[in-house]
Enzyme design. Structure first.
Site, PDB file in Angstrom:
ATOM      1  CG  ASP A   1      71.218 -32.271 -82.796  1.00 47.95           C
ATOM      2  OD1 ASP A   1      70.816 -31.194 -83.292  1.00 47.95           O
ATOM      3  OD2 ASP A   1      71.857 -33.115 -83.439  1.00 47.95           O
TER       4      ASP A   1
ATOM      5  CB  SER B   1      75.221 -31.590 -89.421  1.00 46.47           C
ATOM      6  OG  SER B   1      74.178 -30.655 -89.365  1.00 46.47           O
TER       7      SER B   1
ATOM      8  CG  HIS C   1      73.984 -30.221 -84.396  1.00 44.89           C
ATOM      9  ND1 HIS C   1      73.242 -31.196 -85.034  1.00 44.89           N
ATOM     10  CD2 HIS C   1      74.727 -29.635 -85.361  1.00 44.89           C
ATOM     11  CE1 HIS C   1      73.525 -31.187 -86.323  1.00 44.89           C
ATOM     12  NE2 HIS C   1      74.425 -30.256 -86.548  1.00 44.89           N
TER      13      HIS C   1
END
Length: 311
Positions: free
Chosen positions: A250, A158, A280
């Site tokens: 996601d 991320s 995610h």
């Protein structure tokens, strides 16, 4: 494909436990504690390795805390410099502790997990500067941690995936270390515009549009700065080989996949893999509750074993 049943079960339990509150509904310090606890409760359990030690390395604004994971055996070992995710606001080596132990053991590599500065106390580009500084320190002082300076990879999830891209670009452009690979796990690569997956997956899948706005407000990055949006760089050629992980449900899926495509078009050796039915955080923070997360952790380890020459 439908949402993975294990992931759906986890999301349902989270909704009941939090009564719909998100990290962005908490004060920053409480959000940080909650996110680290998430990694401990839902992340991959740690495995036994030779040594785990916390230390600091010099940075542009003082000492940077890192956690060093050392495998069994005799070095020098290859090294993975890892940047935990968390929107540049939350996330520490505690939140990705389990996977880092697994990778150290599976790859036979030293893993250096970086507790870079975060917003709102230290907004953009503090995290980028710390990520670059630690990677350069590792390459220049590898013997101090039992590592091989000729076999250095970077990775992150991320926000940490964004930092790994920045480090790879800086290494190319500013005479940095020669990197063996960059592992980008559902990376943030472009905050300058909204991709379709942001709207498709922006509610109900843990990372929401509201939470992403909160992260952005605290990090305060310029969306048009390449360090915040590496997708905007004209030239992505000559970068380290990449393994790019994305998840079907996601909000960041499309920008991660678009970046992988840009790398490939620039001649970079890229392996891109979408994990269908996943959300995610399924790799770094939730692999203890979903089989697909465990699979992805293993896939990353296998890739790094190959490029670092330990398989």
């Amino acid at each position: 494909m439908p949402l993975d049943p294990q992931t759906q079960e986890w999301l349902t339990a989270l909704e009941e436990k939090t009564q719909g509150r998100e990290l962005c509904d908490l004060p920053v310090e409480q959000a940080r504690v909650a996110f680290d606890r998430l990694g401990a409760s839902s992340g991959l359990p740690p495995v036994e390795i030779a040594d785990i030690s916390d230390r600091t390395v010099p940075g542009p604004a003082g000492e940077i805390p890192v956690r060093v994971y050392t495998p069994e055996g005799t070095g020098p070992f290859p090294v993975l410099v890892y940047f935990p995710g968390g929107g540049f606001v939350v996330g520490t080596p505690d939140s990705t502790h389990g996977p880092c132990t697994v990778w150290a053991k599976q790859i036979g590599a030293v893993v250096v997990s970086v507790n870079y500065r975060k917003g709102p106390e230290d907004p953009f580009p503090a995290a980028v500067d710390d990520a670059i500084a630690v990677t350069r320190w590792v390459a220049g002082n590898a013997a101090e941690i039992g590592a091989d300076p000729a076999r250095v990879a970077v990775g992150g999830d991320s926000a940490g995936g964004n930092l790994a891209t920045d480090v790879a670009i800086d290494a190319r452009d500013n005479d940095g270390p020669s990197l063996a690979a960059q592992v980008l796990i559902y990376p943030a690569t472009d905050i300058s515009k909204a991709y379709p997956s942001l709207h498709e997956n922006g509610t109900g899948y843990f990372i929401s549009k509201n939470l992403l706005r909160w992260f952005g407000a605290n990090y305060r990055a310029d969306p048009l700065d390449w360090r915040a949006s590496p997708m905007l760089l004209d030239d992505l050629s000559g970068l380290a080989p990449a393994f790019v992980v994305t998840a079907e449900y996601d909000p960041l899926r499309d920008q991660g996949e678009a970046y992988a495509q840009r790398l490939a078009e620039a001649g970079v050796d890229v392996q891109a893999r979408r994990y269908d039915g996943q959300i995610h955080a399924f790799v770094a923070n939730l692999a203890g509750v979903t089989g697909q997360g465990k699979t992805a952790v293993n896939d990353i380890g296998e890739y790094l074993s190959g490029v670092l020459g330990t398989d």
